[in-house]
Design a protein around this motif. Structure first.
Motif, PDB file in Angstrom:
ATOM      1  N   ALA A  94       0.620  -1.135  -0.153  1.00 34.86           N
ATOM      2  CA  ALA A  94       0.205   0.097   0.032  1.00 34.86           C
ATOM      3  C   ALA A  94       0.910   1.187  -0.004  1.00 34.86           C
ATOM      4  CB  ALA A  94      -0.979  -0.124   1.320  1.00 34.86           C
ATOM      5  N   PRO A 124      -4.208   6.674  -3.062  1.00 29.91           N
ATOM      6  CA  PRO A 124      -5.265   5.530  -3.088  1.00 29.91           C
ATOM      7  C   PRO A 124      -6.717   6.232  -3.418  1.00 29.91           C
ATOM      8  CG  PRO A 124      -3.604   4.930  -1.489  1.00 29.91           C
ATOM      9  CD  PRO A 124      -3.388   6.296  -1.746  1.00 29.91           C
ATOM     10  N   THR A 127      -8.733   8.908  -0.471  1.00 27.00           N
ATOM     11  CA  THR A 127      -7.655   9.627   0.174  1.00 27.00           C
ATOM     12  C   THR A 127      -8.464  11.243   0.425  1.00 27.00           C
ATOM     13  OG1 THR A 127      -5.920   8.533  -0.479  1.00 27.00           O
ATOM     14  CG2 THR A 127      -5.442  10.801   0.433  1.00 27.00           C
ATOM     15  N   GLU A 208      -8.851  10.648  -8.347  1.00 27.97           N
ATOM     16  CA  GLU A 208      -7.839   9.990  -7.924  1.00 27.97           C
ATOM     17  C   GLU A 208      -7.263   8.767  -8.525  1.00 27.97           C
ATOM     18  OE1 GLU A 208      -8.650  10.599  -2.851  1.00 27.97           O
ATOM     19  OE2 GLU A 208      -9.953   9.592  -4.158  1.00 27.97           O
ATOM     20  N   ALA A 274       0.441  -0.199  -5.101  1.00 32.99           N
ATOM     21  CA  ALA A 274      -0.485   0.485  -4.055  1.00 32.99           C
ATOM     22  C   ALA A 274      -2.007   0.250  -4.721  1.00 32.99           C
ATOM     23  CB  ALA A 274      -0.162   1.943  -4.295  1.00 32.99           C
ATOM     24  N   ARG A 278      -5.326  -1.375  -2.802  1.00 32.24           N
ATOM     25  CA  ARG A 278      -6.262  -0.671  -2.379  1.00 32.24           C
ATOM     26  C   ARG A 278      -7.475  -1.224  -2.904  1.00 32.24           C
ATOM     27  NH1 ARG A 278      -9.498   1.633   0.798  1.00 32.24           N
ATOM     28  NH2 ARG A 278     -10.572   3.662   0.221  1.00 32.24           N
ATOM     29  N   GLU A 281      -8.478  -3.648  -0.433  1.00 32.29           N
ATOM     30  CA  GLU A 281      -9.055  -3.064   0.560  1.00 32.29           C
ATOM     31  C   GLU A 281     -10.676  -2.866   0.399  1.00 32.29           C
ATOM     32  OE1 GLU A 281      -5.180  -0.861   2.365  1.00 32.29           O
ATOM     33  OE2 GLU A 281      -6.849   0.409   1.336  1.00 32.29           O
ATOM     34  N   LEU A 282     -10.734  -2.570  -0.885  1.00 32.57           N
ATOM     35  CA  LEU A 282     -12.179  -2.349  -1.540  1.00 32.57           C
ATOM     36  C   LEU A 282     -12.922  -3.391  -2.062  1.00 32.57           C
ATOM     37  CD1 LEU A 282     -11.589   0.630  -3.702  1.00 32.57           C
ATOM     38  CD2 LEU A 282     -12.766   0.805  -1.408  1.00 32.57           C
TER      39      LEU A 282
END
Length: 466
Positions: A94, A124, A127, A208, A274, A278, A281-282
């Motif tokens: 990350a 990411p 943010t 982003e 990264a 991310r 994480e999603l």
């Protein structure tokens, strides 16, 4: 207008100087007092063509200043750009966004009137929303700090051109009608008046993702042609001709189809990692699993180059001297972060070769990162006594080297082209064995030449060991 730029590294210093070039009054902010002192004297702490002239001109005029004082920055302007680094987090794929968060957390309490924070760093997705929460908690009562995102699209070596004449401007807003839009429009008004480009206004999340998606696509394209080059080697095909042919298809294009050592630097490697982190994480990890193979192919190119060096040396590089021409990850830069060139030089050294490195701009950074390698002050000096000459960064001065001049100082006659940038036929005609990744030895004459060269190199290495 007045504006600040937080972070005076590659992105921040370039953006600050170029905004001053457009006519704005700019205050650069950094926590590194030594860097700030150098910039105040008009010195650029890294190599970027065209930037020193612009920076020194506007430092002298007073249009561009630098400070470590956040309070001064908060009072100076209502538009604050963030250009600090987002490196790969230690022990993880990350991105580390702590520097970005720190800027907002320190700036917001000092702002005495409504202001806009425009992020330019690659971060990411999500943010900006997180930074808005920090700003909302930290700002004084009655003061609104709006976070927007305005990603950068700079190519190292062409950063000034890309800032002053961008191919597009992307602006991410939480509300399309918010007052922040007017400040961003004012900042880029000189560009739009003189050389207009497309402006894409979108939501924060999309803005982003634009930069990291672009980098992921470019990385994929590079790794694709490098994967194909491995098949070319096995089949005796020429990847450069293949790339020319498929690059003529307008749906594909020739750019970023240069087979060789692959990509490096401070952006593409860490950004694709990264992006994968991310996505996980999603809950969308499967969508980007292909990027893991993109990364693997890219790193494998470095091993392939070392293997090719061993092949032309008769199976081992022990006792040989290899001139490694290039240390920066790309030409027109002194950036050695995750540099394939330096990585290859280091691996050759670990395998028993004496690797002698030369780069027109990156020697100081290379020495700091790999102090145990040998370094030279010119290409010809690096080639003195070399059994193999390996071109690892496609600097123009390497492409223009005269084979006869190199032959007068080198011990061997083997050129390894790690970037498929050298005029191979000219070197062959001068009596050199020319090898490159993705261009297998298919002609019998070439095969005999390689076999002869390997024997000669092995012989000289044996003598060197004695």
């Amino acid at each position: 207008m007045r504006m600040t730029v937080f972070g005076t590294g590659y992105l921040g210093a370039t953006h600050a100087a170029c905004m001053a070039e457009l006519g704005h009054e700019v205050l650069g902010v950094d926590v590194d007092a030594v860097k700030v002192d150098r910039l105040c004297q008009g010195e650029v702490p890294f190599f970027e063509p065209g930037l020193p002239e612009i920076l020194s001109r506007h430092v002298e005029s007073g249009r561009l200043r630098f400070t470590t004082d956040y309070a001064e920055a908060a009072e100076f302007a209502d538009l604050h750009f963030i250009g600090v680094g987002t490196p790969q987090r230690k022990g993880d794929f990350a991105a580390d966004i702590s520097h970005v968060e720190d800027v907002v957390a320190r700036l917001a309490p000092l702002v005495s009137r409504d202001a806009v924070v425009a992020g330019k760093s690659t971060v990411p997705v999500g943010t900006a929303a997180r930074l808005q929460e920090i700003a909302d908690r930290s700002a004084a009562d009655g003061v609104r700090v709006d976070v927007v995102w305005n990603p950068e699209f700079l190519r190292e070596g062409f950063a000034v051109e890309d800032t002053l004449r961008p191919g597009r401007i992307v602006v991410g807003l939480s509300d399309p009608e918010c007052a922040a839009r007017a400040l961003i429009d004012e900042a880029y008004a000189p560009i739009m008046e003189s050389d207009p480009c497309p402006v894409i206004v979108t939501d924060l999340a999309t803005s982003e993702m634009v930069k990291v998606s672009a980098n992921a696509f470019l990385a994929t394209k590079i790794s694709f042609i490098n994967a194909v080059s491995e098949v070319c080697e096995a089949a005796g095909a020429d990847v450069t001709v293949l790339a020319d042919a498929i690059g003529m298809d307008p749906r594909i294009g020739r750019k970023f189809l240069g087979a060789g050592l692959g990509f490096g630097g401070g952006c593409l490697p860490k950004d694709i990692r990264a992006f994968m982190a991310r996505a996980g994480e999603l809950g969308a990890a499967q969508a980007l699993t292909f990027l893991r193979e993109v990364d693997t192919i890219n790193m494998r190119r470095r091993d392939k180059m070392v293997d090719l060096a061993a092949e032309v040396c008769g199976g081992t590089v022990i006792g040989t001297t290899v001139a490694v021409l290039g240390a920066a990850f790309k030409p027109n830069s002194d950036d050695v972060r995750d540099s394939p060139a330096l990585n290859v030089a280091g691996m050759l050294s670990l395998k028993g070769a004496r690797a002698v490195v030369y780069d027109p701009q990156a020697l100081d950074n290379a020495r700091a990162l790999f102090p145990t390698l040998a370094y030279a002050d010119s290409a010809l000096e690096a080639c003195e006594g070399a059994d193999v000459v390996l071109v690892a960064t496609e600097w123009g001065e390497f492409v223009e080297l005269e084979p006869a001049a190199v032959a007068r100082v080198a011990r061997g006659r083997v050129l390894l082209d790690g970037r498929n940038c050298m005029p191979g036929e000219r070197w062959r005609e001068a009596g050199w064995t020319y090898r490159a990744l993705g261009r297998g030895v298919s002609a019998p004459a070439d095969a005999r030449a390689v076999a002869g060269a390997a024997a000669a190199v092995a012989g000289s290495a044996a003598l060197a060991r004695v």
